[in-house]
Design an enzyme around this catalytic site. Structure first.
Site, short mmCIF file in Angstrom:
data_model
loop_
_atom_site.label_atom_id
_atom_site.label_comp_id
_atom_site.label_asym_id
_atom_site.label_seq_id
_atom_site.Cartn_x
_atom_site.Cartn_y
_atom_site.Cartn_z
N GLY A 33 0.81 -1.21 0.00
CA GLY A 33 0.00 0.00 0.00
C GLY A 33 0.84 1.26 0.00
O GLY A 33 2.03 1.23 0.35
N ASN A 34 0.25 2.35 -0.42
CA ASN A 34 0.95 3.64 -0.41
C ASN A 34 -0.04 4.80 -0.39
O ASN A 34 -1.18 4.67 -0.81
CB ASN A 34 1.92 3.76 -1.60
CG ASN A 34 1.51 2.90 -2.77
OD1 ASN A 34 0.55 3.23 -3.45
ND2 ASN A 34 2.19 1.78 -2.96
N SER A 79 7.23 1.81 -6.61
CA SER A 79 7.04 1.52 -8.04
C SER A 79 5.58 1.79 -8.46
O SER A 79 5.27 1.83 -9.64
CB SER A 79 7.39 0.07 -8.33
OG SER A 79 6.53 -0.78 -7.60
N GLU A 80 4.69 1.95 -7.46
CA GLU A 80 3.27 2.17 -7.77
C GLU A 80 2.93 3.67 -7.89
O GLU A 80 1.76 4.02 -8.00
CB GLU A 80 2.41 1.51 -6.70
CG GLU A 80 2.48 -0.02 -6.79
CD GLU A 80 1.61 -0.74 -5.79
OE1 GLU A 80 1.63 -0.34 -4.61
OE2 GLU A 80 0.93 -1.70 -6.17
N HIS A 99 -3.67 3.93 -2.07
CA HIS A 99 -3.77 2.61 -2.69
C HIS A 99 -3.56 1.56 -1.61
O HIS A 99 -2.57 1.64 -0.86
CB HIS A 99 -2.71 2.46 -3.79
CG HIS A 99 -2.47 1.03 -4.15
ND1 HIS A 99 -3.49 0.21 -4.59
CD2 HIS A 99 -1.37 0.26 -4.10
CE1 HIS A 99 -3.00 -1.00 -4.79
NE2 HIS A 99 -1.71 -1.01 -4.50
N HIS A 101 -4.84 -2.75 -0.10
CA HIS A 101 -5.34 -4.09 -0.44
C HIS A 101 -6.35 -4.54 0.62
O HIS A 101 -6.09 -5.53 1.33
CB HIS A 101 -4.17 -5.07 -0.51
CG HIS A 101 -3.05 -4.65 -1.41
ND1 HIS A 101 -1.74 -4.95 -1.18
CD2 HIS A 101 -3.05 -3.93 -2.56
CE1 HIS A 101 -0.97 -4.44 -2.14
NE2 HIS A 101 -1.75 -3.81 -2.99
N HIS A 162 -5.65 -7.40 -7.53
CA HIS A 162 -4.63 -6.56 -6.89
C HIS A 162 -5.16 -5.84 -5.64
O HIS A 162 -4.77 -6.18 -4.53
CB HIS A 162 -4.10 -5.57 -7.95
CG HIS A 162 -3.02 -4.68 -7.46
ND1 HIS A 162 -2.34 -3.82 -8.28
CD2 HIS A 162 -2.51 -4.47 -6.22
CE1 HIS A 162 -1.44 -3.16 -7.58
NE2 HIS A 162 -1.54 -3.54 -6.33
#
Ligand SMILES: [Zn+2]
Length: 232
Positions: A33-34, A79-80, A99, A101, A162
């Site tokens: 997550g970010n 990287s996201e 973002h 999950h 995802h």
């Protein structure tokens, strides 16, 4: 009036706080997550890669430009980040992106199911439909391309196999949407397990869409007033 530096540190602390809340909800296990926020027209403040959101500190954050180039921070950019930047590019009204999950919503995303059934009046009011972006490998341009057609129309999107992404006019707004996505997914799951789902119909849905339009206009107005106050 807070200086730019004070405001930046306040945003860093907010990223820590909301990261911890999302971790505790089980939406960001491990280092997944970010979160990010707009610092100004050209810069985004974001959580770094490879760090538990429970252990994150204010000084861990990274700053990138809208092309993803790292401008500050000793840790590495996730990287996201491309998914966050696509939202900032296509949604000038969005000042924060999350973002994560969340397990039940991600279960829907892993079953090829958007959250689009008119089941819950509150969810229609606050989220509308939560669409499912087709699968693409995380961290690639393919993921950004799968999201681009949906971003202008939705503030909460499921990512196939995802997770989910939400945006808002601040971190709290993006957080509340993520929390509501998971709550709605949970209700959908239970309703289907009970086996006698009753969908809302015609007139009831129209009324909720009207109420949603009023709600969004109010939220937009509120956000603009806050920004005017901050801008002095
Ligand atoms: Zn992810």
């Amino acid at each position: 009036m807070a200086s730019g530096e004070e405001m930046e540190w306040e945003l860093r602390r907010s990223l820590v706080r909301f990261g911890r809340m999302l971790y505790r909800l089980g939406f960001m296990p491990g280092t997944s997550g970010n979160l990010s926020v707009r610092l100004d027209e050209e810069r985004i403040l974001a959580t770094p890669t490879g760090r538990s959101k429970f252990l994150l500190r204010s000084e861990d954050m990274v700053i990138v430009d809208l092309d993803g180039r790292q401008l500050a921070g000793t840790r590495k950019v996730t990287s996201e980040i491309g998914m966050h930047l696509a939202i900032y590019r296509l949604r000038p009204d969005a000042d924060a992106v999350i973002h994560s999950h969340p397990p039940i919503a991600t279960g829907f995303a892993c079953s090829g199911r958007p959250l689009d059934e008119p089941l819950c009046s509150e969810a229609i009011m606050t989220l509308g439909v939560v669409p499912l972006a087709p699968y693409a490998t995380t961290g690639t341009h393919g993921l950004v391309e799968s999201l681009e057609p949906l971003i202008p129309h939705h503030s909460a999107i499921l990512l196939a196999n995802h997770g989910a992404v939400t945006c808002g006019n601040d971190l709290l707004d993006a957080f509340l949407k993520m929390e509501t996505v998971e709550h709605f997914a949970h209700i959908c799951l239970v309703a289907h397990q009970l086996g006698s789902v009753r969908l809302l119909e015609g007139h009831a849905i129209d009324q909720l869409h009207e109420a949603r339009a009023r709600y969004l206009a109010g939220a937009h107005q509120g956000g603009r007033m806050v920004r005017q106050m901050v801008a002095g």
